[in-house]
Motif scaffolding. Sequence first.
Motif, mmCIF file in Angstrom:
data_model
loop_
_atom_site.group_PDB
_atom_site.id
_atom_site.type_symbol
_atom_site.label_atom_id
_atom_site.label_comp_id
_atom_site.label_asym_id
_atom_site.label_seq_id
_atom_site.Cartn_x
_atom_site.Cartn_y
_atom_site.Cartn_z
ATOM 1 N N LEU A 25 1.028 -0.884 0.228
ATOM 2 C CA LEU A 25 0.263 0.467 -0.412
ATOM 3 C C LEU A 25 0.650 1.367 0.142
ATOM 4 C CD1 LEU A 25 -2.956 1.676 0.558
ATOM 5 C CD2 LEU A 25 -2.557 1.052 2.655
ATOM 6 N N ASP A 26 1.534 1.337 1.055
ATOM 7 C CA ASP A 26 3.203 2.082 0.615
ATOM 8 C C ASP A 26 3.361 2.777 -0.560
ATOM 9 O OD1 ASP A 26 2.428 2.254 3.246
ATOM 10 O OD2 ASP A 26 3.722 1.403 4.312
ATOM 11 N N ARG A 27 3.538 1.564 -1.312
ATOM 12 C CA ARG A 27 4.319 1.924 -2.288
ATOM 13 C C ARG A 27 3.807 2.550 -3.407
ATOM 14 N NH1 ARG A 27 6.826 -3.146 -1.243
ATOM 15 N NH2 ARG A 27 5.227 -4.038 -2.158
ATOM 16 N N ASP A 28 1.991 1.613 -3.407
ATOM 17 C CA ASP A 28 1.263 2.036 -4.699
ATOM 18 C C ASP A 28 0.596 3.968 -4.543
ATOM 19 O OD1 ASP A 28 1.223 0.038 -5.928
ATOM 20 O OD2 ASP A 28 -0.373 -0.759 -4.552
ATOM 21 N N GLN A 29 1.008 3.695 -2.839
ATOM 22 C CA GLN A 29 0.389 5.804 -2.563
ATOM 23 C C GLN A 29 1.588 6.388 -3.336
ATOM 24 O OE1 GLN A 29 0.374 5.484 1.508
ATOM 25 N NE2 GLN A 29 -1.949 5.246 1.519
ATOM 26 N N SER A 30 3.094 6.023 -3.072
ATOM 27 C CA SER A 30 4.805 7.058 -3.389
ATOM 28 C C SER A 30 3.876 7.032 -4.743
ATOM 29 C CB SER A 30 5.624 5.764 -3.234
ATOM 30 O OG SER A 30 5.753 6.111 -1.816
ATOM 31 N N ALA A 31 3.618 5.970 -5.955
ATOM 32 C CA ALA A 31 3.656 5.789 -7.507
ATOM 33 C C ALA A 31 2.366 6.700 -7.347
ATOM 34 C CB ALA A 31 3.198 4.421 -7.808
ATOM 35 N N LEU A 32 1.337 6.610 -7.395
ATOM 36 C CA LEU A 32 0.390 7.779 -7.066
ATOM 37 C C LEU A 32 0.593 9.346 -7.146
ATOM 38 C CD1 LEU A 32 -2.752 8.992 -7.515
ATOM 39 C CD2 LEU A 32 -3.553 8.471 -5.629
ATOM 40 N N GLN A 33 2.230 9.533 -5.709
ATOM 41 C CA GLN A 33 2.393 11.183 -5.859
ATOM 42 C C GLN A 33 3.038 11.249 -6.555
ATOM 43 O OE1 GLN A 33 3.735 10.615 -1.638
ATOM 44 N NE2 GLN A 33 2.135 11.065 -0.733
ATOM 45 N N ALA A 34 4.272 10.061 -6.713
ATOM 46 C CA ALA A 34 5.278 11.153 -8.266
ATOM 47 C C ALA A 34 3.922 10.684 -9.257
ATOM 48 C CB ALA A 34 5.961 9.557 -8.457
ATOM 49 N N ALA A 35 2.937 10.099 -9.797
ATOM 50 C CA ALA A 35 2.269 10.367 -10.710
ATOM 51 C C ALA A 35 1.653 12.221 -10.970
ATOM 52 C CB ALA A 35 0.977 9.275 -11.183
ATOM 53 N N ASP A 36 0.906 12.453 -9.762
ATOM 54 C CA ASP A 36 0.593 12.885 -9.748
ATOM 55 C C ASP A 36 1.695 14.519 -9.835
ATOM 56 O OD1 ASP A 36 -1.763 12.804 -8.717
ATOM 57 O OD2 ASP A 36 -0.871 12.559 -7.030
ATOM 58 N N ALA A 37 2.853 14.458 -9.239
ATOM 59 C CA ALA A 37 4.069 15.533 -9.669
ATOM 60 C C ALA A 37 4.464 15.007 -11.186
ATOM 61 C CB ALA A 37 5.146 14.724 -9.099
ATOM 62 N N GLY A 38 4.053 14.075 -11.982
ATOM 63 C CA GLY A 38 4.398 14.251 -12.838
ATOM 64 C C GLY A 38 2.989 14.790 -13.949
ATOM 65 N N VAL A 39 1.839 14.757 -13.413
ATOM 66 C CA VAL A 39 1.444 15.683 -14.249
ATOM 67 C C VAL A 39 1.350 17.333 -14.181
ATOM 68 C CG1 VAL A 39 -1.413 16.167 -14.091
ATOM 69 C CG2 VAL A 39 -0.845 14.138 -14.759
ATOM 70 N N ALA A 40 1.645 17.042 -13.311
ATOM 71 C CA ALA A 40 1.609 18.503 -12.974
ATOM 72 C C ALA A 40 3.006 19.681 -13.350
ATOM 73 C CB ALA A 40 2.011 18.596 -10.841
ATOM 74 N N ALA A 41 3.888 18.489 -13.778
ATOM 75 C CA ALA A 41 4.996 19.422 -14.718
ATOM 76 C C ALA A 41 4.765 18.828 -15.993
ATOM 77 C CB ALA A 41 6.035 17.648 -14.389
ATOM 78 N N ALA A 42 3.989 17.999 -16.885
ATOM 79 C CA ALA A 42 3.366 18.237 -18.118
ATOM 80 C C ALA A 42 2.803 19.486 -17.888
ATOM 81 C CB ALA A 42 2.260 16.658 -17.927
ATOM 82 N N ARG A 43 1.259 19.344 -17.061
ATOM 83 C CA ARG A 43 0.612 20.601 -17.077
ATOM 84 C C ARG A 43 1.888 22.295 -17.081
ATOM 85 N NH1 ARG A 43 -3.322 19.856 -12.443
ATOM 86 N NH2 ARG A 43 -5.432 18.357 -13.947
ATOM 87 N N SER A 44 2.730 22.158 -16.184
ATOM 88 C CA SER A 44 3.895 23.571 -16.330
ATOM 89 C C SER A 44 4.117 23.460 -17.970
ATOM 90 C CB SER A 44 4.659 23.678 -16.347
ATOM 91 O OG SER A 44 5.351 24.229 -15.834
ATOM 92 N N LYS A 45 5.106 22.175 -18.565
ATOM 93 C CA LYS A 45 5.575 21.967 -20.081
ATOM 94 C C LYS A 45 4.850 22.751 -21.189
ATOM 95 C CE LYS A 45 9.206 19.309 -19.201
ATOM 96 N NZ LYS A 45 9.762 17.286 -19.901
ATOM 97 N N VAL A 46 3.087 22.621 -20.974
ATOM 98 C CA VAL A 46 1.542 23.109 -21.931
ATOM 99 C C VAL A 46 1.187 24.305 -21.986
ATOM 100 C CG1 VAL A 46 -0.236 22.205 -22.418
ATOM 101 C CG2 VAL A 46 0.370 20.230 -22.169
ATOM 102 N N SER A 47 1.867 24.821 -20.816
ATOM 103 C CA SER A 47 1.461 26.247 -20.328
ATOM 104 C C SER A 47 3.045 26.977 -21.260
ATOM 105 C CB SER A 47 1.690 26.562 -18.899
ATOM 106 O OG SER A 47 0.511 25.971 -18.526
ATOM 107 N N GLU A 48 4.210 26.458 -20.949
ATOM 108 C CA GLU A 48 5.151 27.015 -21.767
ATOM 109 C C GLU A 48 5.284 26.902 -22.639
ATOM 110 O OE1 GLU A 48 9.979 26.502 -21.250
ATOM 111 O OE2 GLU A 48 8.663 25.409 -19.611
ATOM 112 N N GLY A 49 4.395 25.725 -23.343
ATOM 113 C CA GLY A 49 4.964 25.517 -24.605
ATOM 114 C C GLY A 49 3.470 26.587 -25.194
#
Length: 334
Positions: A149-173
Amino acid sequence: MSGRLELKMQSRVLSRFLAAVLLLALAGGVYMLLKYNRGPALPPGIASGNGRLEATEVDVATKVPGRLAGVSAREGDNVAAGQIVAELDADDLRAQLRAAEAQVRQARASLHQSLAGMTSASTQQKLAKATLDRTGQLVKRGFVSGDRLDRDQSALQAADAGVAAARSKVSEGDAGVSASIARVDALRVALNDATIKAPIGGRVLYRLAEPGEVVAAGGKILTLLDMTDVYMSIYLPTAEAGKVGVGGTARIALDALPGQPIPAKVVFVAPRSQFTPKEVETRNEREKLMFRVKIKVDADWLAAHVDLAKPGMPGVAYVLTDPAAAWPPALTTK
């Protein structure tokens, strides 16, 4: 001896006779000059003043610097509003425009990549969230340990961070695309400004630059006369200027057009007096403080007589100081 004396006497008589003739001629000239300057007798309610026709001058200048490739208008030419009168060498602007258009394509391609990354990050986020939900159910049932469960929660947090970074790149683009498009628009405007057009219809008074010259931004190329805005300024003393109303009818009699009074109207009366300009003649040269009165020629008359009234022509302007006064036959327009 007597012959010489007689010759001297004859010479003196002749000299006196010539001097008398010259004095009479001078007196006659002065009389005619005064009569001309005074003009015809005016009925009550009408004032007059001498002046010269003028027209509004408009400078045609360039907004962008560059080398003049050509000037098509010459002094004395009549040009229409929007007519091309000059062009700048714009090869460098065209090259910059092509480079900016390439940057737009590059920015759009980068934006598409950022959008694809955003889609991938969102998919990973959904998968991580679904996995975490399943792991939570399994932990409740005791099928898996809490470590999973802890590993899956960490994976979700990493996915959330990836989405935020992708949104930033879209805004920059997206911002990069907007900036590159703005650059293209600015260059197109500059390229359009390299083609210099007449802002009004009028007559070319001065040609101020020639092909091959390098002009700075704001450099003047032509001066146009607005032949739809022709006027005469006269100067009246307080007693007369105070009775002249803006919008009142007026007449202009040009020296070059005798017997053809021009319809006009008063468009301006100075709110303050001023010293009479030296080049302006008035009926009383000893009056120092005068009020400037601007009289505009009727637009319909100008349209029908475009080649008659030329700026610089001297004449006399007449204005009504009494609205009830009638124009004399000599100033009645046909």
